[in-house]
Design a protein around this motif. Structure first.
Motif, PDB file in Angstrom:
ATOM      1  N   PRO A   1       0.839  -1.205   0.000  1.00 54.04           N
ATOM      2  CA  PRO A   1       0.000   0.000   0.000  1.00 54.04           C
ATOM      3  C   PRO A   1       0.875   1.255   0.000  1.00 54.04           C
ATOM      4  O   PRO A   1       2.013   1.237   0.493  1.00 54.04           O
ATOM      5  N   HIS A   2       0.358   2.349  -0.553  1.00 54.36           N
ATOM      6  CA  HIS A   2       1.084   3.612  -0.497  1.00 54.36           C
ATOM      7  C   HIS A   2       1.151   4.104   0.948  1.00 54.36           C
ATOM      8  O   HIS A   2       0.219   3.918   1.724  1.00 54.36           O
ATOM      9  N   ARG A   3       2.254   4.714   1.291  1.00 53.78           N
ATOM     10  CA  ARG A   3       2.380   5.367   2.582  1.00 53.78           C
ATOM     11  C   ARG A   3       2.984   6.748   2.367  1.00 53.78           C
ATOM     12  O   ARG A   3       3.800   6.959   1.468  1.00 53.78           O
ATOM     13  N   GLN A   4       2.570   7.689   3.185  1.00 54.08           N
ATOM     14  CA  GLN A   4       3.047   9.062   3.059  1.00 54.08           C
ATOM     15  C   GLN A   4       4.254   9.304   3.954  1.00 54.08           C
ATOM     16  O   GLN A   4       4.401   8.669   5.002  1.00 54.08           O
ATOM     17  N   ALA A   5       5.096  10.232   3.506  1.00 51.44           N
ATOM     18  CA  ALA A   5       6.269  10.600   4.300  1.00 51.44           C
ATOM     19  C   ALA A   5       6.635  12.038   3.979  1.00 51.44           C
ATOM     20  O   ALA A   5       6.501  12.480   2.829  1.00 51.44           O
ATOM     21  N   GLU A   6       7.066  12.763   5.001  1.00 51.01           N
ATOM     22  CA  GLU A   6       7.627  14.076   4.750  1.00 51.01           C
ATOM     23  C   GLU A   6       8.941  13.920   3.989  1.00 51.01           C
ATOM     24  O   GLU A   6       9.633  12.902   4.110  1.00 51.01           O
ATOM     25  N   TRP A   7       9.288  14.946   3.220  1.00 46.66           N
ATOM     26  CA  TRP A   7      10.487  14.838   2.393  1.00 46.66           C
ATOM     27  C   TRP A   7      11.711  14.467   3.227  1.00 46.66           C
ATOM     28  O   TRP A   7      12.506  13.621   2.820  1.00 46.66           O
ATOM     29  N   LYS A   8      11.864  15.077   4.387  1.00 48.36           N
ATOM     30  CA  LYS A   8      13.049  14.815   5.202  1.00 48.36           C
ATOM     31  C   LYS A   8      13.061  13.402   5.775  1.00 48.36           C
ATOM     32  O   LYS A   8      14.110  12.913   6.196  1.00 48.36           O
ATOM     33  N   LYS A   9      11.904  12.745   5.770  1.00 48.39           N
ATOM     34  CA  LYS A   9      11.809  11.421   6.372  1.00 48.39           C
ATOM     35  C   LYS A   9      11.689  10.304   5.334  1.00 48.39           C
ATOM     36  O   LYS A   9      11.367   9.161   5.686  1.00 48.39           O
ATOM     37  N   ILE A  10      11.948  10.633   4.067  1.00 51.27           N
ATOM     38  CA  ILE A  10      11.857   9.609   3.026  1.00 51.27           C
ATOM     39  C   ILE A  10      12.820   8.453   3.283  1.00 51.27           C
ATOM     40  O   ILE A  10      12.437   7.277   3.123  1.00 51.27           O
ATOM     41  N   PRO A  11      14.082   8.679   3.716  1.00 45.86           N
ATOM     42  CA  PRO A  11      14.974   7.528   3.955  1.00 45.86           C
ATOM     43  C   PRO A  11      14.412   6.555   4.988  1.00 45.86           C
ATOM     44  O   PRO A  11      14.470   5.332   4.792  1.00 45.86           O
ATOM     45  N   GLU A  12      13.862   7.071   6.101  1.00 49.80           N
ATOM     46  CA  GLU A  12      13.259   6.185   7.107  1.00 49.80           C
ATOM     47  C   GLU A  12      12.058   5.448   6.534  1.00 49.80           C
ATOM     48  O   GLU A  12      11.849   4.251   6.804  1.00 49.80           O
ATOM     49  N   ALA A  13      11.265   6.149   5.722  1.00 56.78           N
ATOM     50  CA  ALA A  13      10.089   5.509   5.122  1.00 56.78           C
ATOM     51  C   ALA A  13      10.508   4.418   4.144  1.00 56.78           C
ATOM     52  O   ALA A  13       9.833   3.382   4.029  1.00 56.78           O
TER      53      ALA A  13
ATOM     54  N   ILE B   1      18.486   0.284 -12.276  1.00 57.18           N
ATOM     55  CA  ILE B   1      18.649   1.698 -12.623  1.00 57.18           C
ATOM     56  C   ILE B   1      17.949   2.560 -11.582  1.00 57.18           C
ATOM     57  O   ILE B   1      17.070   2.102 -10.844  1.00 57.18           O
ATOM     58  N   ASN B   2      18.352   3.832 -11.524  1.00 57.01           N
ATOM     59  CA  ASN B   2      17.556   4.883 -10.906  1.00 57.01           C
ATOM     60  C   ASN B   2      16.787   5.581 -12.016  1.00 57.01           C
ATOM     61  O   ASN B   2      17.341   5.857 -13.091  1.00 57.01           O
ATOM     62  N   PHE B   3      15.525   5.863 -11.760  1.00 58.71           N
ATOM     63  CA  PHE B   3      14.649   6.433 -12.778  1.00 58.71           C
ATOM     64  C   PHE B   3      13.969   7.670 -12.208  1.00 58.71           C
ATOM     65  O   PHE B   3      13.425   7.632 -11.098  1.00 58.71           O
ATOM     66  N   VAL B   4      14.010   8.763 -12.959  1.00 59.57           N
ATOM     67  CA  VAL B   4      13.317   9.995 -12.573  1.00 59.57           C
ATOM     68  C   VAL B   4      12.328  10.334 -13.679  1.00 59.57           C
ATOM     69  O   VAL B   4      12.727  10.551 -14.834  1.00 59.57           O
ATOM     70  N   GLY B   5      11.047  10.352 -13.360  1.00 56.19           N
ATOM     71  CA  GLY B   5      10.014  10.685 -14.337  1.00 56.19           C
ATOM     72  C   GLY B   5       9.349  11.999 -13.990  1.00 56.19           C
ATOM     73  O   GLY B   5       9.019  12.237 -12.827  1.00 56.19           O
ATOM     74  N   VAL B   6       9.146  12.849 -14.985  1.00 57.42           N
ATOM     75  CA  VAL B   6       8.475  14.135 -14.802  1.00 57.42           C
ATOM     76  C   VAL B   6       7.275  14.164 -15.739  1.00 57.42           C
ATOM     77  O   VAL B   6       7.422  13.943 -16.951  1.00 57.42           O
TER      78      VAL B   6
ATOM     79  N   GLY C   1      18.410  18.581  -4.918  1.00 53.30           N
ATOM     80  CA  GLY C   1      18.875  18.422  -3.542  1.00 53.30           C
ATOM     81  C   GLY C   1      18.148  17.326  -2.796  1.00 53.30           C
ATOM     82  O   GLY C   1      18.730  16.673  -1.913  1.00 53.30           O
ATOM     83  N   LEU C   2      16.887  17.089  -3.147  1.00 55.04           N
ATOM     84  CA  LEU C   2      16.118  16.032  -2.486  1.00 55.04           C
ATOM     85  C   LEU C   2      16.440  14.658  -3.062  1.00 55.04           C
ATOM     86  O   LEU C   2      16.629  13.684  -2.319  1.00 55.04           O
ATOM     87  N   VAL C   3      16.521  14.570  -4.388  1.00 50.57           N
ATOM     88  CA  VAL C   3      16.646  13.273  -5.055  1.00 50.57           C
ATOM     89  C   VAL C   3      18.074  12.729  -5.002  1.00 50.57           C
ATOM     90  O   VAL C   3      18.279  11.526  -4.791  1.00 50.57           O
ATOM     91  N   ARG C   4      19.057  13.601  -5.184  1.00 51.74           N
ATOM     92  CA  ARG C   4      20.438  13.115  -5.316  1.00 51.74           C
ATOM     93  C   ARG C   4      20.865  12.188  -4.176  1.00 51.74           C
ATOM     94  O   ARG C   4      21.436  11.118  -4.427  1.00 51.74           O
ATOM     95  N   PRO C   5      20.604  12.535  -2.887  1.00 47.19           N
ATOM     96  CA  PRO C   5      21.039  11.620  -1.817  1.00 47.19           C
ATOM     97  C   PRO C   5      20.282  10.294  -1.798  1.00 47.19           C
ATOM     98  O   PRO C   5      20.735   9.337  -1.166  1.00 47.19           O
TER      99      PRO C   5
END
Length: 317
Positions: A10-22, A45-50, A122-126
């Motif tokens: 299921p989808h779960r929500q996370a704040e941007w700063k807490k994405i690694p923990e999620a 691969i890493n994939f970025v879609g816009v 800045g958010l995606v790179r790490p």
């Protein structure tokens, strides 16, 4: 023997700063229920879609097709001018075969206005997985500020665009050429859709005596969705045979690309007409009318074409 099955969390929500923990919580959610179970990542691969938020379903379907051949960690950046920044939705897909479980898709969905794309590097790179190639899929119109594309493309080794979505193809295709000339690896899905047309033209010219410098003209008919593809094919014909190109906007609006191409010289005429699932090719000279032949038209979905573009890694841009 039963084949593997795909299980999606299921989808779960996370704040941007807490994405690694999620993401770590997602890993635990993918573990088998039985004691001693284990799960492994099989991401390649890493994939970025816009894409516009209105196309979320289409983009996710495309990524689902992609992960079946190219498992990935996918960042889906959905452009929504009404979105409030700061949260993401996460989900994972696991391929299960007996007691073996492999994560084949880790999906991070972020809704944001276009102006907030500048914050994404800045958010995606790490969060990019180390030592994997990074691919961008720009499934949106060319941005008003080209630096927006450049900032996101700067995260990736290779960018894939779909120029049929461009609002002003003449201007926007020029922007792509400038970036390729500067060394950026970019593949256009519209160009891949033209493969059958280029093959049909090549086979037609095998039946003819062609001399470099022969005056030639070409008429390319297209509908609303086909302008970018028609322009790309016209440029290719201009480069290959020096043809003068005329565009006819009276084509079928449902066709993604040209629906008719006619190439003429004083010595011959080649006509190619799209009649799904084929391109019908007629070659005539003043002395001879060759038997028509057919070339299969492009039947790949956007997901299939995206997978092919990633396999090429930009070499066919």
């Amino acid at each position: 023997m039963n084949g593997p099955t795909l299980v999606r969390t299921p989808h779960r929500q996370a704040e941007w700063k807490k994405i690694p923990e999620a993401m770590r919580a997602l890993w635990r959610a993918c573990l088998p229920e039985q004691d001693g179970g284990d799960v492994a990542r099989s991401l390649t691969i890493n994939f970025v879609g816009v894409a516009p938020a209105a196309d979320q379903e289409t983009l996710q379907w495309t990524v689902d097709r992609l992960q079946r051949r190219t498992p990935c960690r996918a960042f889906l950046l959905l452009l929504d001018e009404e979105a409030k920044v700061g949260t993401a939705e996460l989900a994972a897909t696991t391929r299960c075969h007996g007691s073996v479980r492999d994560i084949v898709l880790e999906e991070i969905v972020i809704r944001l206005p276009e102006q907030a794309l500048a914050q994404m590097p800045g958010l995606v790179r790490p969060l990019l997985m180390n030592d994997l190639p990074n691919h961008l899929y720009w499934a949106a119109a060319w941005p008003q500020k080209a630096a927006t594309f450049d900032a996101i493309a700067g995260l990736c080794d290779h960018a894939v665009v779909d120029s049929r979505r461009f609002v002003a193809p003449a201007r926007d295709l020029l922007a792509l050429r400038e970036r390729r000339a500067a060394g950026r690896r970019i593949t256009d899905l519209s160009w891949l859709r033209l493969r059958p047309w280029r093959r049909a033209l090549a086979e037609a010219f095998e039946r003819l005596a062609w001399a470099t410098g022969t005056p030639a003209s070409a008429r390319i008919r297209h509908g609303r969705q086909g302008l970018a593809g028609a322009m790309l094919l016209g440029e290719w014909l201009r480069e290959r045979i020096g043809a003068r190109i005329d565009f006819d906007t009276g084509g079928d609006d449902a066709v993604v690309g040209p629906d008719t191409v006619v190439v003429r010289t004083a010595a011959f005429e080649v006509e190619i007409v799209a009649r799904a699932p084929q391109l019908r090719v007629h070659v005539t000279t003043p002395e001879h009318c060759f038997l028509p032949f057919a070339v299969p038209s492009s039947r790949g979905t956007d997901g299939d074409l995206l997978g092919a573009a990633i396999d090429l890694g930009g070499s066919a841009a």
